[in-house]
Design a protein around this motif. Structure first.
Motif, PDB file in Angstrom:
ATOM      1  N   PRO A  87     -15.286  13.303  17.853  1.00  0.00           N
ATOM      2  CA  PRO A  87     -13.787  12.931  17.848  1.00  0.00           C
ATOM      3  C   PRO A  87     -13.380  11.467  19.274  1.00  0.00           C
ATOM      4  N   ARG A  88     -12.722  11.726  18.439  1.00  0.00           N
ATOM      5  CA  ARG A  88     -11.766  10.084  20.173  1.00  0.00           C
ATOM      6  C   ARG A  88     -12.167  10.278  21.375  1.00  0.00           C
ATOM      7  N   TYR A  89     -11.512  11.534  21.314  1.00  0.00           N
ATOM      8  CA  TYR A  89     -11.183  11.923  22.361  1.00  0.00           C
ATOM      9  C   TYR A  89     -12.100  13.203  22.656  1.00  0.00           C
ATOM     10  N   GLY A 125     -14.303   1.146  20.528  1.00  0.00           N
ATOM     11  CA  GLY A 125     -15.002  -0.670  20.399  1.00  0.00           C
ATOM     12  C   GLY A 125     -15.182  -1.566  20.485  1.00  0.00           C
ATOM     13  N   PRO A 126     -16.189  -2.832  20.874  1.00  0.00           N
ATOM     14  CA  PRO A 126     -17.011  -4.048  20.903  1.00  0.00           C
ATOM     15  C   PRO A 126     -16.615  -4.390  19.630  1.00  0.00           C
ATOM     16  N   THR A 127     -16.153  -5.798  19.475  1.00  0.00           N
ATOM     17  CA  THR A 127     -16.070  -6.133  18.205  1.00  0.00           C
ATOM     18  C   THR A 127     -17.152  -7.557  18.523  1.00  0.00           C
ATOM     19  N   PHE A 128     -17.750  -7.731  17.447  1.00  0.00           N
ATOM     20  CA  PHE A 128     -18.201  -9.225  17.193  1.00  0.00           C
ATOM     21  C   PHE A 128     -17.563 -10.495  17.614  1.00  0.00           C
ATOM     22  N   LEU A 129     -18.013 -11.327  18.601  1.00  0.00           N
ATOM     23  CA  LEU A 129     -16.889 -12.737  18.125  1.00  0.00           C
ATOM     24  C   LEU A 129     -17.797 -13.881  18.351  1.00  0.00           C
ATOM     25  N   THR A 149     -15.787   7.662  21.681  1.00  0.00           N
ATOM     26  CA  THR A 149     -15.492   8.804  21.734  1.00  0.00           C
ATOM     27  C   THR A 149     -15.444   9.101  23.444  1.00  0.00           C
ATOM     28  N   GLN A 150     -14.491   9.432  24.146  1.00  0.00           N
ATOM     29  CA  GLN A 150     -14.508   9.166  25.439  1.00  0.00           C
ATOM     30  C   GLN A 150     -14.326  11.086  25.327  1.00  0.00           C
ATOM     31  N   SER A 182     -21.830  15.001  35.069  1.00  0.00           N
ATOM     32  CA  SER A 182     -21.729  13.786  34.910  1.00  0.00           C
ATOM     33  C   SER A 182     -22.152  13.200  33.223  1.00  0.00           C
ATOM     34  N   HIS A 183     -22.054  13.734  32.578  1.00  0.00           N
ATOM     35  CA  HIS A 183     -22.019  13.210  31.158  1.00  0.00           C
ATOM     36  C   HIS A 183     -20.769  12.693  30.347  1.00  0.00           C
ATOM     37  N   THR A 184     -19.427  12.919  31.738  1.00  0.00           N
ATOM     38  CA  THR A 184     -18.312  12.252  31.480  1.00  0.00           C
ATOM     39  C   THR A 184     -18.320  10.885  30.947  1.00  0.00           C
ATOM     40  N   SER A 185     -17.923  10.468  30.746  1.00  0.00           N
ATOM     41  CA  SER A 185     -18.740   8.784  29.774  1.00  0.00           C
ATOM     42  C   SER A 185     -17.744   8.728  28.532  1.00  0.00           C
ATOM     43  N   GLN A 186     -17.856   7.266  28.503  1.00  0.00           N
ATOM     44  CA  GLN A 186     -17.966   6.951  26.746  1.00  0.00           C
ATOM     45  C   GLN A 186     -18.750   6.871  25.949  1.00  0.00           C
ATOM     46  N   TYR A 187     -18.948   7.257  25.336  1.00  0.00           N
ATOM     47  CA  TYR A 187     -19.884   7.168  24.087  1.00  0.00           C
ATOM     48  C   TYR A 187     -19.787   6.280  22.414  1.00  0.00           C
TER      49      TYR A 187
END
Lengths: 112, 114
Positions: free
Chosen positions: B8-10, A43-47, B109-110, B84-89
């Motif tokens: 999960p992460r993936y 995830g993005p981290t604040f800079l 979550t990928q 179409s829901h494939t993405s990173q959340y």
């Protein structure tokens, strides 16, 4: 309609040199701006951040400049280090605490 | 260091399955968010919550739903996953002190829907 734009998808800089990442915005109501750093699969981290009442904010090697009349901000990294290689996102909000609008990011590569 | 966790992460799942992406934070933040990101694109806000029993849709239309029954928990559900829901959340929270509230993000979550 994208309100925050990062027009350079990628940037390559030599270690020790300055990295300058640019960001433009279209909504004049934005008054808070933030930079986030993102590594792959994380995830993005604040800079660093800046409010519209300032035109510069500095934190160590990182400085953000804001030009409200041009609706432009930039992030300067001096000196650049290989560990700085990541995707940098510019973000803006209307009133602190509200959801952020993000740009598409600029991928920075710092080479030894 | 922010304490916000996503599981999960993936996730690789078949079309039509129901899935729930978990997000929890231990910072006591009132505000929580779900963003969706595709490679090379900006993060799009799909849901947000400013407190318990408060949820709103974000700028990007999404077929997912969220709930906020407890301050620390903000799960996202897809009733019937599609490719179409494939993405990173990405889940985030905010609520700290200071002039500018920073968002703290989880690791994401990928999701891949086959």
């Amino acid at each position: 309609d994208q309100q925050v734009k990062q027009n350079s998808p990628s940037l390559s800089v030599q270690e020790g040199r300055i990295s300058i990442l640019n960001c433009d915005y279209t909504n004049s109501m934005f008054d808070y701006f933030l930079w986030y750093k993102k590594y792959p699969a994380e995830g993005p981290t604040f800079l660093i951040s800046i409010s519209s009442i300032k035109d510069k904010n500095e934190d160590g090697r990182f400085t953000v400049f804001l030009n409200k009349s041009a609706k432009h901000l930039s992030l300067h990294i001096v000196p650049s280090q290989p560990g700085d290689s990541a995707v940098y996102f510019c973000a803006a909000s209307i009133n602190s605490g509200y959801a952020l609008n993000f740009g598409k990011g600029t991928s920075l590569l710092v080479t030894p | 260091e922010a304490d916000i966790y996503q599981t999960p992460r993936y996730l690789v799942i078949g079309t039509g399955k129901k899935i729930t992406l978990e997000c929890s934070q231990t910072m006591g933040h009132d505000k929580m968010y779900w963003y969706q990101q595709d490679p090379g694109m900006e993060l799009h806000l799909i849901h947000y919550s400013y407190g318990v029993n408060s949820t709103e849709k974000g700028d990007l239309s999404s077929e997912s739903t969220v709930s906020r029954i407890r301050t620390e928990h903000f799960p996202l559900t897809l009733e019937s996953a599609r490719p179409s829901h494939t993405s990173q959340y990405l889940c985030a929270s905010s609520g700290g002190q200071g002039a500018i509230e920073k968002l703290f993000f989880g690791s994401g979550t990928q999701l891949s829907v086959l």
